[in-house]
Scaffold this motif. Structure first.
Motif, PDB file in Angstrom:
ATOM      1  N   PRO A 112       0.918  -1.007   0.264  1.00  0.00           N
ATOM      2  CA  PRO A 112      -0.074   0.087  -0.354  1.00  0.00           C
ATOM      3  C   PRO A 112       1.611   1.255  -0.243  1.00  0.00           C
ATOM      4  O   PRO A 112       2.246   1.107   0.601  1.00  0.00           O
ATOM      5  CB  PRO A 112      -0.795  -0.113   1.018  1.00  0.00           C
ATOM      6  N   GLN A 113       0.161   2.420  -0.344  1.00  0.00           N
ATOM      7  CA  GLN A 113       0.784   3.911   0.281  1.00  0.00           C
ATOM      8  C   GLN A 113       1.575   4.326   0.457  1.00  0.00           C
ATOM      9  O   GLN A 113       0.010   3.957   1.681  1.00  0.00           O
ATOM     10  CB  GLN A 113      -0.300   4.476  -1.232  1.00  0.00           C
ATOM     11  N   ALA A 152       4.907   9.878   0.309  1.00  0.00           N
ATOM     12  CA  ALA A 152       4.385   8.676   0.742  1.00  0.00           C
ATOM     13  C   ALA A 152       5.737   7.339  -0.222  1.00  0.00           C
ATOM     14  O   ALA A 152       6.521   8.384  -0.967  1.00  0.00           O
ATOM     15  CB  ALA A 152       3.658   8.328   0.012  1.00  0.00           C
ATOM     16  N   PRO A 212       5.764   3.545  -0.130  1.00  0.00           N
ATOM     17  CA  PRO A 212       5.755   4.442  -1.810  1.00  0.00           C
ATOM     18  C   PRO A 212       5.123   5.223  -2.012  1.00  0.00           C
ATOM     19  O   PRO A 212       3.687   5.554  -1.100  1.00  0.00           O
ATOM     20  CB  PRO A 212       5.460   2.507  -2.764  1.00  0.00           C
ATOM     21  N   ALA A 213       4.681   6.085  -2.928  1.00  0.00           N
ATOM     22  CA  ALA A 213       4.296   6.415  -3.613  1.00  0.00           C
ATOM     23  C   ALA A 213       3.097   6.702  -3.986  1.00  0.00           C
ATOM     24  O   ALA A 213       1.721   7.198  -3.846  1.00  0.00           O
ATOM     25  CB  ALA A 213       5.525   7.640  -4.607  1.00  0.00           C
ATOM     26  N   VAL A 214       2.471   5.148  -4.457  1.00  0.00           N
ATOM     27  CA  VAL A 214       1.058   4.489  -5.331  1.00  0.00           C
ATOM     28  C   VAL A 214       0.938   3.402  -4.526  1.00  0.00           C
ATOM     29  O   VAL A 214       2.397   1.783  -3.929  1.00  0.00           O
ATOM     30  CB  VAL A 214       1.080   4.766  -6.926  1.00  0.00           C
ATOM     31  N   ASP A 215       0.024   2.769  -4.468  1.00  0.00           N
ATOM     32  CA  ASP A 215       0.311   1.172  -4.594  1.00  0.00           C
ATOM     33  C   ASP A 215       1.262   0.492  -5.814  1.00  0.00           C
ATOM     34  O   ASP A 215       0.802   0.915  -6.462  1.00  0.00           O
ATOM     35  CB  ASP A 215      -1.483   1.053  -4.559  1.00  0.00           C
ATOM     36  N   LEU A 216       1.232  -0.873  -5.195  1.00  0.00           N
ATOM     37  CA  LEU A 216       2.307  -1.275  -5.219  1.00  0.00           C
ATOM     38  C   LEU A 216       2.288  -2.652  -5.672  1.00  0.00           C
ATOM     39  O   LEU A 216       2.032  -2.688  -5.073  1.00  0.00           O
ATOM     40  CB  LEU A 216       4.264  -1.203  -4.946  1.00  0.00           C
TER      41      LEU A 216
END
Length: 453
Positions: free
Chosen positions: A244-245, A253, A255-259
């Motif tokens: 999750p972000q 954040a 990671p910056a987005v959900d990966l």
């Protein structure tokens, strides 16, 4: 005066069958056997209850989530089950754990669900989900998994983690020789990545892993591992999941987005030979004492606490995982109705039929016994009639006729006994009356012999 012959020379009497088994002795022997069986059963039960079960749990690296969680479980298990001596052993990871388990050098082990187990391994529980996490150096030009070809990868070339990486690489059409592996251990690999001797690092770890958090804080970035659902076709243990972000930092954040990535369960295994009651006790601790396990985790490792919420019963219907241990199965089935409860109507019907049949059998047995007694009584009545006749006879030839009739009646009675038309008990009662009659005939004959002609 003529004397009667001695008893040893008198007319032989047909042999009479008699049982050598005394009912009282049989009852005493049966009671003794039952008592001995109960004593042995109670002794074995007490022995098992107070027997100390010594188990070793192979749990991976001491800095890993499975080891930290296992140490907390060890504390709670020994608190509530003093007869379970649990020792957590540090190892090199899943592959080593499974080898130790298979050779009986440990009795319990944690393992990634995507690594095949040996034939003696049995599942207890899924502890939490591990996620494939691929961390790359910023500016390395690596944006996708396939960009790793020809790059330096911080990953030791052994263990379950390494095998998982090769499965992903194979899906993308890459081979082991397409990578340059760095590090003889996780610690060596991490240092190589920190000191710029590696371009990427691959780990199978739970979210929030402190080592990965440290590596990220130095400016490195996580990249996705996509197509998990497609990989699951070949590797059923794989799960499509996300990182999750903001998992490792909220602002900015990371990671910056959900990966997108791959997830696998971290399982707890036992050898099939471990006592089912011990495994059931371990299962009860896992599911019923989570708060105590959380409290046993050191405060500086509190990131492990949320993993306890993920402990759940394994899914074994895929046919690709080892079977449940009988002790774990017993724990999971604890709330299921028993066979008798589930089929109470049928059991009641069967019991009713059995009782009715038993009543008929009992009544039939009593009828047979009455018939046997009636036959024996008929023989006794004949003997009594002959005995009454013998009292008044004055002729020795008539007494001899009566004696022959008595022997004939005895022969018939013995035949009836052999054919189960009269019982042993009834025969013995008849035998007493018959002997009295025979003695009376002899006494009457002796008296007539002594009288003057």
């Amino acid at each position: 005066m003529t004397h009667s012959p001695p008893r040893s020379q008198r007319s032989p009497v047909p042999p009479i069958w008699r049982s050598n088994l005394n009912p009282n002795q049989l009852g005493l022997a049966a009671l003794s056997l039952v008592s001995l069986g109960l004593f042995i059963g109670l002794t074995l039960n007490l022995f098992e209850r107070f027997k100390v079960h010594r188990l070793i749990l192979a749990a991976g690296d001491s800095a890993g989530e499975s080891y930290i969680l296992s140490k907390a479980i060890e504390t709670v298990v020994e608190r509530h089950y003093p007869n379970i001596d649990l020792t957590v052993q540090e190892t090199g990871g899943t592959s080593e754990n499974l080898k130790l388990l298979e050779t009986d050098r440990v009795q319990l082990a944690t393992a990634q669900a995507d690594i095949p187990t040996g034939p003696t391994a049995r599942l207890i529980a899924d502890l939490y989900e591990d996620k494939f996490q691929l961390l790359v150096r910023r500016g390395s030009g690596i944006k996708h998994f396939t960009d790793l070809a020809g790059k330096r990868l911080a990953l030791q070339q052994k263990g379950g983690q390494y095998k998982s990486f090769l499965k992903v690489a194979q899906h993308y059409g890459l081979r082991e020789t397409d990578f340059r592996f760095v590090g003889q251990s996780d610690q060596d690999a991490d240092e190589a990545f920190l000191w710029n001797r590696a371009d990427a690092v691959f780990r199978v770890r739970a979210l929030g892993n402190p080592t990965i958090a440290t590596l990220i804080q130095t400016g490195n970035i996580l990249i996705p591992i996509e197509q998990a659902a497609a990989m699951q076709i070949k590797y059923p243990a794989f799960r499509s999941t996300i990182i999750p972000q903001g998992t490792y930092r909220g602002d900015p954040a990371i990671p910056a987005v959900d990966l997108a990535t791959v997830g696998v369960e971290r399982t707890l295994l036992a050898r099939e030979t471990v006592d089912p009651e011990v495994v059931r006790a371990l299962s009860s601790v896992l599911f019923e004492r989570r708060q105590e396990i959380a409290e046993a985790i050191p405060p500086n490792q509190s990131e492990i606490d949320p993993l306890l919420a993920n402990i759940h019963q394994p899914e074994t219907d895929t046919g690709m995982s080892p079977p449940l241990h009988p002790g774990a199965q017993a724990y999971y089935d604890r709330d299921k109705p028993s066979f008798i409860q589930e089929y109470a109507d049928y059991v009641g019907l069967i019991l009713t039929v059995i009782l009715l049949m038993g009543s008929w059998v009992w009544e039939g047995k009593r009828w047979i016994e009455r018939q046997q007694k009636n036959r024996a009584d008929a023989f006794s009545d004949q003997v009594i009639q002959l005995m009454n006749q013998a009292r008044n006879l004055e002729n020795r030839s008539h007494l001899e006729d009566i004696r022959q009739k008595l022997i004939g009646i005895l022969t018939e009675a013995v035949d009836a006994l052999n054919e189960d038309r009269i019982s042993e008990e009834s025969f013995q009662s008849f035998r007493v009356v018959w002997q009295i009659a025979l003695d009376l005939v002899r006494e009457r004959r002796d008296a007539l012999v002594q009288e003057p002609k």
